[in-house]
Design a protein around this motif. Structure first.
Motif, PDB file in Angstrom:
ATOM      1  N   SER A   7       0.831  -1.195   0.000  1.00  0.00           N
ATOM      2  CA  SER A   7       0.000   0.000   0.000  1.00  0.00           C
ATOM      3  C   SER A   7       0.869   1.249   0.000  1.00  0.00           C
ATOM      4  O   SER A   7       1.566   1.525   0.985  1.00  0.00           O
ATOM      5  CB  SER A   7      -0.919   0.014   1.222  1.00  0.00           C
ATOM      6  N   ASP A  10      -0.270   3.665   2.807  1.00  0.00           N
ATOM      7  CA  ASP A  10       0.256   3.387   4.146  1.00  0.00           C
ATOM      8  C   ASP A  10       1.707   3.833   4.267  1.00  0.00           C
ATOM      9  O   ASP A  10       2.121   4.371   5.301  1.00  0.00           O
ATOM     10  CB  ASP A  10       0.142   1.901   4.470  1.00  0.00           C
ATOM     11  N   LYS A  13       1.805   7.546   4.750  1.00  0.00           N
ATOM     12  CA  LYS A  13       1.400   7.931   6.107  1.00  0.00           C
ATOM     13  C   LYS A  13       2.565   7.786   7.080  1.00  0.00           C
ATOM     14  O   LYS A  13       2.727   8.593   7.995  1.00  0.00           O
ATOM     15  CB  LYS A  13       0.218   7.070   6.567  1.00  0.00           C
ATOM     16  N   GLU A  14       3.375   6.763   6.891  1.00  0.00           N
ATOM     17  CA  GLU A  14       4.509   6.513   7.777  1.00  0.00           C
ATOM     18  C   GLU A  14       5.644   7.506   7.546  1.00  0.00           C
ATOM     19  O   GLU A  14       6.364   7.859   8.481  1.00  0.00           O
ATOM     20  CB  GLU A  14       5.027   5.091   7.572  1.00  0.00           C
TER      21      GLU A  14
END
Length: 209
Positions: A7, A10, A13-14
């Motif tokens: 993803s 994801d 986001k990290e």
């Protein structure tokens, strides 16, 4: 070797300031014939540390956020994949496109502009003191970051510091963006009670001479 799609959402986001994610402006334009890059992850990490491959896929069909495409690269490690294989994927899997992205300008800044950081900051993944000196060159923002736990002997050794992208520091704490372009010299320290950075008006710069 078995694989799965990672993803990109994801990952972004990290590491929002160092992992590029195509903007909605670009994603909404994608259609059959366009190329997109996906991250194919091995389900098991190899002994050499290999985890995945980023490869281009040509879109054959789009249905809202769902896509069917054809693999346009020959995998180096994933033997279960072949050039031309049909791939089903979603918008969340797209980590790059060949379309111009007007919203990628900031990402270039975060990756290209550099700061100096102590190894102790990187070890702790936090910092409490930041000083701005005259930049060395056009890529240098002049900032030096400290955890606040470094000893004098540690600071005296240049090997204890690294020159990295400002995006990596923003991944730790992006509250510093509001004064990243402040005047030179300047110093900020994290307030222990509020956890916010406060400008130090009477910082002793003579210790760095």
């Amino acid at each position: 070797m078995k694989w799965k799609l990672d993803s990109a959402v994801d990952r972004h986001k990290e590491s929002s300031y160092t992992f590029y994610l195509p903007s909605d402006h670009v994603l909404n334009q994608l259609k059959a014939g366009d190329l997109v890059k996906l991250i194919f992850m091995a389900e098991e990490t190899l002994d050499n540390g290999y985890e995945g491959e980023r490869m281009w896929v040509e879109i054959l069909e789009r249905n809202d956020s769902e896509f069917h495409g054809k693999l346009m690269n020959k995998p180096y490690y994933l033997e279960s994949l072949q050039y031309g294989d049909l791939i089903h994927f979603n918008l969340i899997h797209i980590c790059d496109t060949q379309l111009d992205d007007p919203y990628a300008v900031d990402m270039g800044y975060y990756l290209d502009k550099k700061v100096t950081v102590s190894n102790d900051v990187l070890s702790r993944n936090e910092f409490s003191l930041m000083l701005r000196f005259d930049p060395y060159d056009d890529s240098d923002l002049g900032w030096v970051f400290f955890s606040g736990h470094e000893e004098d002997d540690f600071n005296a050794d240049a090997n204890n510091f690294q020159f990295i992208s400002v995006g990596k520091m923003l991944n730790i704490d992006d509250s510093i963006l509001v004064f990243i372009n402040d005047t030179v010299p300047c110093a900020y320290e994290r307030d222990r009670e509020t956890a916010k950075f406060v400008r130090m008006e009477n910082y002793d710069w003579s210790i760095h001479e």
